[in-house]
Write a protein that holds these residues in place. Structure first.
Motif, PDB file in Angstrom:
ATOM      1  N   LEU A   1       0.829  -1.193   0.000  1.00  0.00           N
ATOM      2  CA  LEU A   1       0.000   0.000   0.000  1.00  0.00           C
ATOM      3  C   LEU A   1       0.869   1.250   0.000  1.00  0.00           C
ATOM      4  CD1 LEU A   1      -2.670  -0.969   2.718  1.00  0.00           C
ATOM      5  CD2 LEU A   1      -2.694  -1.447   0.260  1.00  0.00           C
ATOM      6  N   SER A   2       0.430   2.259  -0.742  1.00  0.00           N
ATOM      7  CA  SER A   2       1.124   3.540  -0.753  1.00  0.00           C
ATOM      8  C   SER A   2       0.941   4.240   0.590  1.00  0.00           C
ATOM      9  CB  SER A   2       0.567   4.429  -1.876  1.00  0.00           C
ATOM     10  OG  SER A   2       1.035   5.754  -1.744  1.00  0.00           O
ATOM     11  N   LEU A   3       2.039   4.714   1.170  1.00  0.00           N
ATOM     12  CA  LEU A   3       1.939   5.419   2.436  1.00  0.00           C
ATOM     13  C   LEU A   3       1.259   6.771   2.300  1.00  0.00           C
ATOM     14  CD1 LEU A   3       5.354   4.692   4.215  1.00  0.00           C
ATOM     15  CD2 LEU A   3       3.093   3.815   4.811  1.00  0.00           C
ATOM     16  N   SER A   4       1.220   7.320   1.111  1.00  0.00           N
ATOM     17  CA  SER A   4       0.641   8.654   0.946  1.00  0.00           C
ATOM     18  C   SER A   4      -0.880   8.641   1.073  1.00  0.00           C
ATOM     19  CB  SER A   4       1.039   9.238  -0.407  1.00  0.00           C
ATOM     20  OG  SER A   4       0.535   8.436  -1.471  1.00  0.00           O
ATOM     21  N   ASN A   5      -1.523   7.568   0.582  1.00  0.00           N
ATOM     22  CA  ASN A   5      -2.991   7.559   0.609  1.00  0.00           C
ATOM     23  C   ASN A   5      -3.614   6.188   0.860  1.00  0.00           C
ATOM     24  OD1 ASN A   5      -2.495   6.262  -1.804  1.00  0.00           O
ATOM     25  ND2 ASN A   5      -3.233   7.937  -3.104  1.00  0.00           N
ATOM     26  N   GLY A   6      -2.795   5.172   1.084  1.00  0.00           N
ATOM     27  CA  GLY A   6      -3.328   3.834   1.321  1.00  0.00           C
ATOM     28  C   GLY A   6      -3.732   3.095   0.062  1.00  0.00           C
ATOM     29  N   GLY A   7      -3.511   3.684  -1.088  1.00  0.00           N
ATOM     30  CA  GLY A   7      -3.882   3.039  -2.339  1.00  0.00           C
ATOM     31  C   GLY A   7      -3.028   1.821  -2.617  1.00  0.00           C
ATOM     32  N   PRO A   8      -3.608   0.793  -3.262  1.00  0.00           N
ATOM     33  CA  PRO A   8      -2.841  -0.428  -3.534  1.00  0.00           C
ATOM     34  C   PRO A   8      -1.819  -0.225  -4.642  1.00  0.00           C
ATOM     35  CG  PRO A   8      -5.032  -0.570  -4.502  1.00  0.00           C
ATOM     36  CD  PRO A   8      -5.008   0.699  -3.717  1.00  0.00           C
ATOM     37  N   ARG A   9      -0.595  -0.613  -4.374  1.00  0.00           N
ATOM     38  CA  ARG A   9       0.426  -0.679  -5.420  1.00  0.00           C
ATOM     39  C   ARG A   9       0.327  -2.041  -6.114  1.00  0.00           C
ATOM     40  NH1 ARG A   9       3.659   3.717  -4.819  1.00  0.00           N
ATOM     41  NH2 ARG A   9       4.151   4.481  -2.723  1.00  0.00           N
ATOM     42  N   TRP A  10       0.151  -3.091  -5.319  1.00  0.00           N
ATOM     43  CA  TRP A  10      -0.109  -4.430  -5.838  1.00  0.00           C
ATOM     44  C   TRP A  10      -0.587  -5.309  -4.698  1.00  0.00           C
ATOM     45  CZ3 TRP A  10       3.003  -7.642  -3.112  1.00  0.00           C
ATOM     46  CH2 TRP A  10       4.276  -7.197  -2.740  1.00  0.00           C
ATOM     47  N   GLU A  11      -1.152  -6.451  -5.053  1.00  0.00           N
ATOM     48  CA  GLU A  11      -1.585  -7.441  -4.066  1.00  0.00           C
ATOM     49  C   GLU A  11      -1.434  -8.820  -4.682  1.00  0.00           C
ATOM     50  OE1 GLU A  11      -5.666  -8.580  -1.651  1.00  0.00           O
ATOM     51  OE2 GLU A  11      -5.063  -6.452  -1.782  1.00  0.00           O
ATOM     52  N   VAL A  12      -0.841  -9.756  -3.933  1.00  0.00           N
ATOM     53  CA  VAL A  12      -0.559 -11.086  -4.461  1.00  0.00           C
ATOM     54  C   VAL A  12      -1.032 -12.142  -3.469  1.00  0.00           C
ATOM     55  CG1 VAL A  12       1.419 -10.344  -5.844  1.00  0.00           C
ATOM     56  CG2 VAL A  12       1.766 -11.075  -3.467  1.00  0.00           C
ATOM     57  N   ALA A  13      -1.204 -13.360  -3.973  1.00  0.00           N
ATOM     58  CA  ALA A  13      -1.585 -14.501  -3.142  1.00  0.00           C
ATOM     59  C   ALA A  13      -0.343 -15.296  -2.772  1.00  0.00           C
ATOM     60  CB  ALA A  13      -2.582 -15.384  -3.879  1.00  0.00           C
ATOM     61  N   VAL A  14      -0.087 -15.418  -1.469  1.00  0.00           N
ATOM     62  CA  VAL A  14       0.974 -16.305  -0.993  1.00  0.00           C
ATOM     63  C   VAL A  14       0.371 -17.670  -0.666  1.00  0.00           C
ATOM     64  CG1 VAL A  14       2.808 -16.605   0.719  1.00  0.00           C
ATOM     65  CG2 VAL A  14       2.195 -14.309  -0.068  1.00  0.00           C
ATOM     66  N   GLY A  15      -0.848 -17.668  -0.174  1.00  0.00           N
ATOM     67  CA  GLY A  15      -1.577 -18.905   0.081  1.00  0.00           C
ATOM     68  C   GLY A  15      -2.980 -18.802  -0.486  1.00  0.00           C
ATOM     69  N   ASP A  16      -3.400 -19.750  -1.285  1.00  0.00           N
ATOM     70  CA  ASP A  16      -4.747 -19.771  -1.846  1.00  0.00           C
ATOM     71  C   ASP A  16      -5.623 -20.702  -1.020  1.00  0.00           C
ATOM     72  OD1 ASP A  16      -4.446 -18.063  -4.107  1.00  0.00           O
ATOM     73  OD2 ASP A  16      -3.242 -19.631  -5.042  1.00  0.00           O
ATOM     74  N   PRO A  17      -6.745 -20.201  -0.461  1.00  0.00           N
ATOM     75  CA  PRO A  17      -7.636 -21.083   0.293  1.00  0.00           C
ATOM     76  C   PRO A  17      -8.093 -22.258  -0.555  1.00  0.00           C
ATOM     77  CG  PRO A  17      -8.229 -18.774   0.613  1.00  0.00           C
ATOM     78  CD  PRO A  17      -7.205 -18.805  -0.477  1.00  0.00           C
ATOM     79  N   ARG A  18      -7.927 -23.472  -0.017  1.00  0.00           N
ATOM     80  CA  ARG A  18      -8.308 -24.694  -0.716  1.00  0.00           C
ATOM     81  C   ARG A  18      -9.006 -25.628   0.266  1.00  0.00           C
ATOM     82  NH1 ARG A  18      -2.425 -26.025  -3.107  1.00  0.00           N
ATOM     83  NH2 ARG A  18      -1.938 -25.273  -1.019  1.00  0.00           N
TER      84      ARG A  18
END
Length: 382
Positions: free
Chosen positions: A208-225
């Motif tokens: 998240l950007s510290l300036s406004n909380g906007g997402p820079r990116w988001e990834v899955a490290v674990g996928d619910p299965r």
């Protein structure tokens, strides 16, 4: 589904958001998989106590020390917060917040932040004097992150909020969806440059950007299965680690993985289930899985360099590099030092008998550990 050995004491409880979580401290049934007996070995690494202090018990929560401006900050559930010289352990100040605490500590040396009962976020200045307190949206279990003039905190309703470090004024808030069932642990936040890297339930890692909380990116490290909510738990564990251009993390019933810190592009990922975080040095990424097996992965390719299974079911803490070793605490208070080169046991330190909750490196040869009973100890390798 096999429950993580770190969470020996389990029960499903409701939290303020209406979802549920596995609580590691609510009861004490006998473990299905008893801890492996300690093996005899020739100790080849000298380990000494540089200093130690008592901060108070953690109770049902996880407290992590913080290092900033050559000082160590630590806290306990009875409201105690301390600042000590990182090299000598000399106590610089010791205060009581006046309310029970649930998470801490985050500090940049100038602002000290802790989470208190009923979702209160409290900040003190570098001398331990109260600065401000605000009400978060729900309970706080993860240590706040402090940096770039902000205090960033995640509450259990999966809301991430940033507050002005001087005034406590809220700068921004970002909301993420909460899974129906989560581990009752404390996935962390790391501030690096102008980005906050946030470990989330549901196996997600967000930048998240510290300036406004906007997402820079988001990834899955674990996928619910799986077919049940228990089988679908895939929460991130511990704090992500930023090292150079990499950010690495691990998930329960998920993967250990490293990503490009700027773009989120996957560098590599390997199947692994852990309820504690990872450690990174120049060559390797270290992870302890839920069964107590410690593995070193090549930081560049993710290939396995070595693994050690002699600490099976000992409820291990997050590994931490110290000197020529990687150190890991266990549920009986022992701290084990393994060779970074091949994973062989080099030394063992007998602590206060209570679980080792967390550790931070202080210098190339020293690390600080905090136990559930409230011992804060600096161990130096020689």
């Amino acid at each position: 589904m096999r429950i993580a050995e770190k969470l020996t004491y389990v029960a499903v409880i409701a939290v303020l958001t209406g979802c549920a979580s596995w609580n590691p401290f609510s009861s004490k049934p006998a473990p299905k998989n008893p801890p492996a007996p300690l093996v005899d070995f020739k100790q080849t690494l000298a380990v000494r106590t540089a200093w130690s202090a008592s901060v108070g018990r953690a109770g049902a929560f996880v407290f992590s020390p913080a290092l900033a401006n050559e000082s160590v900050f630590a806290a306990s559930t009875d409201g105690t917060v301390i600042r000590a010289d990182a090299a000598t352990g000399r106590m610089l100040w010791r205060i009581n917040a006046g309310v029970p605490l649930t998470a801490g500590v985050g500090s940049d040396g100038y602002t000290v932040a802790v989470g208190a009962e009923k979702g209160m976020l409290m900040a003190f200045d570098g001398d331990g004097k109260p600065r401000w307190k605000v009400q978060a949206s729900s309970e706080i279990l993860s240590a706040p992150a402090v940096g770039q003039g902000l205090v960033v905190v995640r509450s259990v309703d999966n809301r991430i909020a940033a507050y002005d470090a001087e005034t406590g004024a809220r700068r921004w808030v970002a909301q993420r969806t909460s899974p129906p069932l989560t581990l009752r642990t404390a996935p962390g936040i790391v501030i690096s440059g102008t980005t906050a890297y946030v470990a989330l339930p549901g196996g997600r890692l967000a930048a998240l950007s510290l300036s406004n909380g906007g997402p820079r990116w988001e990834v899955a490290v674990g996928d619910p299965r799986g077919t049940t909510e228990l089988e679908r738990i895939a929460d991130l564990s511990g704090s992500p680690v930023v090292a150079g251009r990499d950010v690495c993390a691990v998930a329960y019933q998920g993967r250990v993985a490293c990503f490009d810190a700027a773009t989120g592009a996957t560098r590599w990922a390997k199947e692994l289930s852990s309820d504690v975080g990872v450690a990174v040095d120049e060559r390797f990424v270290y992870a302890a899985d839920e069964g107590g097996v410690i593995t070193a992965f090549s930081r560049d390719t993710g290939s396995g360099a070595w693994r050690n299974n002699k600490l099976a079911n000992r409820r291990l803490s997050t590994p931490v590099p110290v000197g020529p070793a990687v150190a890991v605490g266990d549920g009986e208070g022992y701290i084990h030092f393994l060779s970074r080169e091949d994973g062989a046991l080099l030394a063992r330190f007998n602590g206060d008998g209570s679980p080792v909750m967390s550790a931070i490196p202080v210098s190339g040869k020293t690390a600080i550990f905090q136990t559930q009973s409230g011992t804060v100890v600096a161990l130096a390798t020689e």
